[in-house]
Scaffold this motif. Structure first.
Motif, mmCIF file in Angstrom:
data_model
loop_
_atom_site.group_PDB
_atom_site.id
_atom_site.type_symbol
_atom_site.label_atom_id
_atom_site.label_comp_id
_atom_site.label_asym_id
_atom_site.label_seq_id
_atom_site.Cartn_x
_atom_site.Cartn_y
_atom_site.Cartn_z
ATOM 1 N N PHE A 1 0.770 -1.312 -0.076
ATOM 2 C CA PHE A 1 0.013 -0.124 0.070
ATOM 3 C C PHE A 1 0.953 1.260 0.138
ATOM 4 N N TYR B 1 -5.553 1.827 -3.003
ATOM 5 C CA TYR B 1 -6.117 0.933 -1.957
ATOM 6 C C TYR B 1 -5.998 -0.521 -2.369
ATOM 7 N N ARG B 2 -5.845 -0.672 -3.961
ATOM 8 C CA ARG B 2 -5.542 -2.228 -4.441
ATOM 9 C C ARG B 2 -6.883 -3.090 -3.970
ATOM 10 N N SER B 3 -7.943 -2.460 -4.041
ATOM 11 C CA SER B 3 -9.054 -3.166 -3.572
ATOM 12 C C SER B 3 -10.326 -2.444 -4.132
ATOM 13 N N SER C 1 -11.344 0.687 3.739
ATOM 14 C CA SER C 1 -10.245 0.505 4.550
ATOM 15 C C SER C 1 -10.828 -0.574 5.900
ATOM 16 N N SER D 1 -12.621 -4.194 3.229
ATOM 17 C CA SER D 1 -11.567 -4.993 2.586
ATOM 18 C C SER D 1 -10.821 -5.963 3.365
ATOM 19 N N THR E 1 -4.842 -6.050 1.956
ATOM 20 C CA THR E 1 -5.623 -5.273 2.496
ATOM 21 C C THR E 1 -5.640 -4.920 3.770
ATOM 22 N N LEU F 1 -4.696 -1.521 5.070
ATOM 23 C CA LEU F 1 -5.433 -0.243 4.931
ATOM 24 C C LEU F 1 -5.888 0.315 6.008
#
Lengths: 230, 475
Positions: free
Chosen positions: B10, B334-336, B344, B347, B355, B358
């Protein structure tokens, strides 16, 4: 159903592991109240304002005869050659169809389809129309919304596929707000028929949050309030 | 089987977002416009706070008896001929939908906007099975053409300017360049219209499922959700278990707040009530309808008395628009599929993997909690997840060592702060020592060991003549 029971069992365990705090009182009925003395005229003017705020066009509170004449006018001004007319609610759609026909406009009347071929043909005919005319079961003043019920003779695609939409609604079916409309529809109707609330023509704000009207659904929505002479 | 892509680190991803000034400009202008619209519709709607409180109460009640409500919903849907499938995991949901698509002989799938299908990574699974998937929400369509995930729950292409989209359409379609949103929208309409009429399977998400009537409610503005659920022969709705509400009369409370917070509208253009396949004689509606009800980590959230609150979320995306972190780094960092404050907290429960980092990506400023229409205490849940993460000795961030350093630093500072003269003297010395590293009053890159700080944050340069207010005990 086996999977359902597995998941429900898991949910039960979860709920027991972390029981909710003290029981909250159930939700109150909607806080939005219908003004007891709200006059139809007031509702109509609120409806007109809200409809135009969402890029719809208010064609006025008209008598049934005026409404028919206005529909023919709209078809002409939009330069439409074929119009789909769904079954009415309070108004007789065949009168509208006859007026359009005598104005030289082809009319498509949705009817029950018996087999896949008839269904495909009917869908193609509706898709080929330049305007769809439908009557709403309810309208909501606070948001400029019309509530459509679908069925064999009032297909959902009538107000979805043709590029222009025209909806009529009887004045006494105009309610103050969403809660009143949902209450008027009632659980029975919602459980058995497809309902669509329509608030203005199809729109998007996906490009830089700028509002553009006419994405997948109709590019225009005209509404007539039908107000019979008393 | 395609699993959701494993996120990169992240901190690395967010640094890239934070460095992109053009991205800030787009996010700031979109968020500002959004908040302006929200303030307008909020101000003219006096029952807003009452509706908010009612929505919250209904969610608390619904989640507390999720088991019975899901049984009621399922019975009603099945009675009208829907096939209901409970998926314990994302993989089960993907497999079921792929099998249903194959069985229906589907070649082409049209999708309405659905975060849940992003969560289960449905598109790659269908593509692997040789089925073409077309996203039909304009924003989703744009990001799909770019072969990237959406970056916002409500506005998937928020990270793109109209010029970006103009160039994309020119390159993909070979049409003349235009950056007018009206023309770009018309282009997409024409292309997708053909696809709608020829698709044999439609897939959408679900906003609310009414147990009392067995009705799925899908809200949208473009008409693509309506088309996806009306035109194809087979329709599949995908929903998380938390979408169920008890009664029809509960629905208006949610609809009155959802569009206002999500898009600044009073009501979305279309509110679709879907309750089953078409009946005999009907022109529209699917011949076959499936409802996939997804757990995928939600029952574990339910079992955690603190986390449970996150299941009240109605996915309006408002917390993204007010979040200083989201607005700084953008959704992709956030790669989600679920970015921003709500992302946050959900996930780590629904997506897992990297995640877990996050919850640490927040300043805990509380703007999300304030705007949340169902009043989810997001900062509290973030802290809860941080605590859980540390308690299980995670290496999501180098936590124990960093915590120890922070703690000992604070202790040292506390001792120092008791001696105002010393601290002033040290401040002046530091100002002189750090002068070579300072520019425009900020320290952006300090020498080790202070570099660890400036890697992530800037620090204001100490000023040699500036006096700090030091309070002495009793003084």
């Amino acid at each position: 159903m086996a999977e359902l029971h597995k998941i429900v069992a898991r949910l039960k365990t979860a709920l027991e592991t972390a029981p909710a705090g003290k029981k909250k009182p159930p939700a109150q009925p909607s806080a939005v109240r219908i003004a007891p003395n709200a006059q139809r005229a007031e509702l109509a003017s609120t409806f007109a304002r809200e409809l135009e705020a969402v890029a719809g066009r208010f064609l006025g509170s008209l008598t049934p005869d005026e409404a028919v004449a206005r529909i023919v006018e709209v078809a002409r001004e939009r330069n439409v050659r074929t119009v789909a007319v769904g079954e009415g609610v309070e108004n007789d759609a065949s009168v509208i169809a006859a007026a359009l026909t005598s104005a030289g406009i082809t009319v498509v009347r949705p009817a029950p389809v018996a087999d896949p071929a008839a269904r495909a043909a009917m869908r193609e005919r509706i898709a080929g129309c330049g305007l769809g005319v439908a009557e709403a079961h309810y309208a909501i003043a606070a948001t400029g919304t019309v509530a459509m019920l679908s069925g064999e003779t009032r297909p959902n695609s009538l107000t979805l596929v043709p590029p222009a939409s025209l909806v009529l609604v009887q004045i006494d079916r105009l309610v103050a707000n969403l809660a009143a409309a949902v209450a008027a529809l009632g659980p029975e109707t919602v459980a058995t028929q497809r309902v669509t609330l329509i608030t203005g023509p199809s729109r998007t704000a996906d490009i830089e949050k700028r509002i553009v009207v006419g994405v997948h659904g109709p590019k225009s929505l005209d509404v007539i309030l039908v107000w019979p002479k008393e | 089987m395609a699993a959701p892509p494993e996120p990169r680190d992240f901190f690395e991803a967010s640094s890239a977002g934070a460095a992109d000034r053009e991205l800030h400009r787009k996010l700031e202008s979109a968020s500002a416009r959004h908040l302006e619209h929200f303030a307008e519709v909020r101000a003219e709607f006096s029952p807003y706070e009452d509706e908010r409180a009612a929505a919250r109460r209904i969610k608390e009640d619904a989640i507390a008896r999720l088991d019975e409500l899901l049984i009621e919903l399922t019975k009603k849907l099945e009675a009208r001929g829907c096939k209901v499938f409970f998926a314990a995991t994302a993989a089960e949901a993907r497999d079921y939908i792929t099998a249903a698509a194959k069985q229906a002989g589907a070649k082409r799938v049209v999708k309405g906007k659905s975060m849940t299908t992003e969560e289960i990574a449905l598109n790659p699974a269908l593509a692997t099975a040789g089925i073409e998937v077309i996203e039909t929400d304009l924003g989703e369509y744009i990001v799909q053409l770019r072969n990237e995930p959406p970056s916002h729950i409500i506005t998937p292409a928020i990270h793109l300017s109209k010029e970006d989209i103009g160039a994309l359409f020119r390159d993909k379609f070979g049409t003349e360049y235009t950056d007018e949103p009206e023309k770009l929208t018309a282009e997409a309409r024409a292309r997708l219209r053909e696809i709608f009429l020829s698709a044999d399977l439609g897939v959408t998400g679900v906003n609310f499922a009414i147990a009392e009537t067995g009705t799925l409610v899908v809200v949208e503005n473009e008409g693509n959700g309506r088309m996806s659920s009306t035109l194809p022969e087979v329709f599949i709705a995908v929903m998380g278990i938390e979408k169920v509400i008890p009664k029809l009369a509960d629905l208006p409370h949610f609809l009155e707040i959802l569009a206002r917070t999500a898009t600044g509208q009073k009501l979305t253009t279309y509110t679709n009530f879907i309750n089953g396949p078409r009946r005999h004689g009907e022109v529209d509606g699917p011949r076959e309808m499936h409802v996939v009800i997804l757990d995928n980590g939600r029952s574990a959230m339910l079992a955690d008395p603190v986390m449970r609150e996150a299941l009240y979320c109605i996915r309006c995306g408002a917390c993204l628009n007010v979040c200083p972190v989201y607005r700084h780094i953008g959704g992709h960092a956030y790669r989600s599929p679920y970015p921003g404050p709500i992302g946050s907290i959900v996930s780590p429960n629904l997506i897992g993997g990297a995640t877990a980092q996050l919850p640490f990506a927040s300043t805990l400023c509380g703007a999300c909690k304030e705007i949340c229409p169902v009043k989810i205490d997001i900062p509290r849940l973030l802290l809860h997840l941080r605590w859980k993460e540390c308690a299980r000795g995670s290496n999501a961030i180098q936590w124990p060592a960093a915590a120890e350093r922070a703690r000992s630093g604070a202790r040292r500072f506390a001792r120092l702060a008791r001696h105002p003269r010393t601290i002033r003297l040290l401040g002046r010395l530091a100002a002189i020592a750090l002068r070579p590293f300072s520019s425009d009053g900020w320290l952006r890159r300090m020498p080790p060991p202070l570099r660890n700080w400036t890697k992530i944050r800037d620090f204001p340069s100490p000023h040699p003549r500036k006096r700090r207010a030091v309070t002495t005990p009793g003084g």
